[in-house]
Design a protein around this motif. Structure first.
Motif, short mmCIF file in Angstrom:
data_model
loop_
_atom_site.label_atom_id
_atom_site.label_comp_id
_atom_site.label_asym_id
_atom_site.label_seq_id
_atom_site.Cartn_x
_atom_site.Cartn_y
_atom_site.Cartn_z
N PRO A 12 77.72 95.02 -94.86
CA PRO A 12 78.24 96.34 -94.55
C PRO A 12 79.38 96.16 -93.55
CG PRO A 12 75.88 96.22 -94.13
CD PRO A 12 76.34 94.84 -94.44
N SER A 13 80.35 97.06 -93.56
CA SER A 13 81.42 96.98 -92.58
C SER A 13 80.81 97.08 -91.18
CB SER A 13 82.38 98.15 -92.82
OG SER A 13 83.34 98.14 -91.81
N LYS A 17 80.75 90.02 -90.50
CA LYS A 17 81.42 89.03 -91.35
C LYS A 17 82.57 88.32 -90.64
CE LYS A 17 82.83 91.81 -94.42
NZ LYS A 17 82.22 93.05 -94.06
N ARG A 136 82.82 98.48 -81.54
CA ARG A 136 84.08 97.86 -81.96
C ARG A 136 85.22 98.86 -81.79
NH1 ARG A 136 84.51 95.48 -87.99
NH2 ARG A 136 84.61 97.69 -88.53
N GLU A 168 71.06 89.21 -86.51
CA GLU A 168 70.48 89.93 -85.36
C GLU A 168 71.01 89.22 -84.13
OE1 GLU A 168 66.25 90.40 -85.47
OE2 GLU A 168 66.40 92.04 -84.03
P1 ADP Z 1 82.73 93.02 -90.17
O1 ADP Z 1 83.81 91.97 -90.27
O2 ADP Z 1 81.55 92.72 -91.04
O3 ADP Z 1 83.23 94.42 -90.36
P2 ADP Z 1 82.72 92.35 -87.32
O4 ADP Z 1 82.68 90.86 -87.35
O5 ADP Z 1 84.02 93.00 -86.95
O6 ADP Z 1 82.14 92.97 -88.67
O7 ADP Z 1 81.56 92.80 -86.32
C1 ADP Z 1 81.40 94.17 -85.97
C2 ADP Z 1 81.11 94.28 -84.46
O8 ADP Z 1 79.79 93.79 -84.20
C3 ADP Z 1 82.06 93.45 -83.60
O9 ADP Z 1 82.40 94.20 -82.46
C4 ADP Z 1 81.25 92.20 -83.27
O10 ADP Z 1 81.64 91.66 -82.04
C5 ADP Z 1 79.82 92.75 -83.23
N1 ADP Z 1 78.77 91.78 -83.61
C6 ADP Z 1 78.83 90.84 -84.58
N2 ADP Z 1 77.67 90.17 -84.66
C7 ADP Z 1 76.85 90.68 -83.71
C8 ADP Z 1 75.50 90.42 -83.27
N3 ADP Z 1 74.74 89.47 -83.82
N4 ADP Z 1 75.00 91.16 -82.26
C9 ADP Z 1 75.74 92.13 -81.71
N5 ADP Z 1 77.00 92.45 -82.04
C10 ADP Z 1 77.56 91.73 -83.04
#
Ligand code: ADP
Length: 189
Positions: A12-13, A17, A136, A168
């Protein structure tokens, strides 16, 4: 000839990722990122050819008719897709490719390249997903709601992936992903 190596991430966004892919590229710099094509407007911070290949709608449609998209989709009125010719050019010279795609795009790549490894990055709960998207701070509230609304659909597709990794604790998720990739690179498909 060496086997094609394709690594496909979906979640999910806000699932993490991009954060995880960044870590994977530090460890496996031989992977090149697959640049998607889109008709949406370029943001000032983005670079054409690096963040996306930005195309006029008519040009995108010409390429669709020429069957140059492995997958493409319309999201909120804009087209997004992965060009077959660009992927094949990379594979021809033996470059392993990493993809960051939505669930449908990821499964299309798998249909075209059954040798791909598809990984679904999951989140502990929809509440946690909301917290991450809000923290974010990249999207408007409406946009966040639209992303959350897709969560159940995306999750329902996760059993079609080669592996589901729960993000997680980030470090645990990164180690699990690294292990999957090591096994994938070691195995001869
Ligand atoms: P995507 O690329 O899937 O849209 P992002 O990598 O941008 O997601 O991550 C979304 C947000 O969640 C970012 O601000 C990131 O720093 C945070 N994040 C990622 N993994 C974790 C985690 N395990 N625990 C808490 N926050 C996380």
């Amino acid at each position: 000839m060496a086997e094609n190596k394709l690594l496909v991430f979906s979640s999910p966004s806000g699932g993490g990722k991009s954060t995880i892919i960044k870590r994977i590229l530090e460890r496996f710099p031989q992977f090149q990122f697959s640049v998607s094509s889109t008709t949406r407007e370029k943001k000032p911070s983005e670079v054409d050819g690096i963040d996306y290949e930005f195309l006029k709608r008519e040009n995108f449609e010409v390429l669709v008719r020429a069957k140059d998209f492995l997958e493409h989709e319309e999201v909120h009125g804009q087209l997004y897709g992965t060009r077959k010719s660009l992927v094949e050019k990379m594979l021809d010279v033996g470059t392993p490719i990493i993809f960051d795609l939505d669930v449908l795009g990821a499964l299309s790549i798998k249909r075209n390249f059954p040798e791909a490894l598809t990984l679904y990055i999951d989140v502990p709960s929809i509440e946690e997903l909301r917290r991450r998207l809000e923290k974010r701070g990249r999207e408007s509230n409406d946009e966040i709601e639209r992303r959350l609304a897709r969560y159940l659909f995306e999750r329902s597709m996760s059993n079609k992936f080669d592996a589901v990794i729960l993000n997680e604790d980030l470090e645990t998720a990164v180690s699990e992903v690294l292990k999957k990739i090591e096994d994938y690179l070691d195995s001869s498909h």
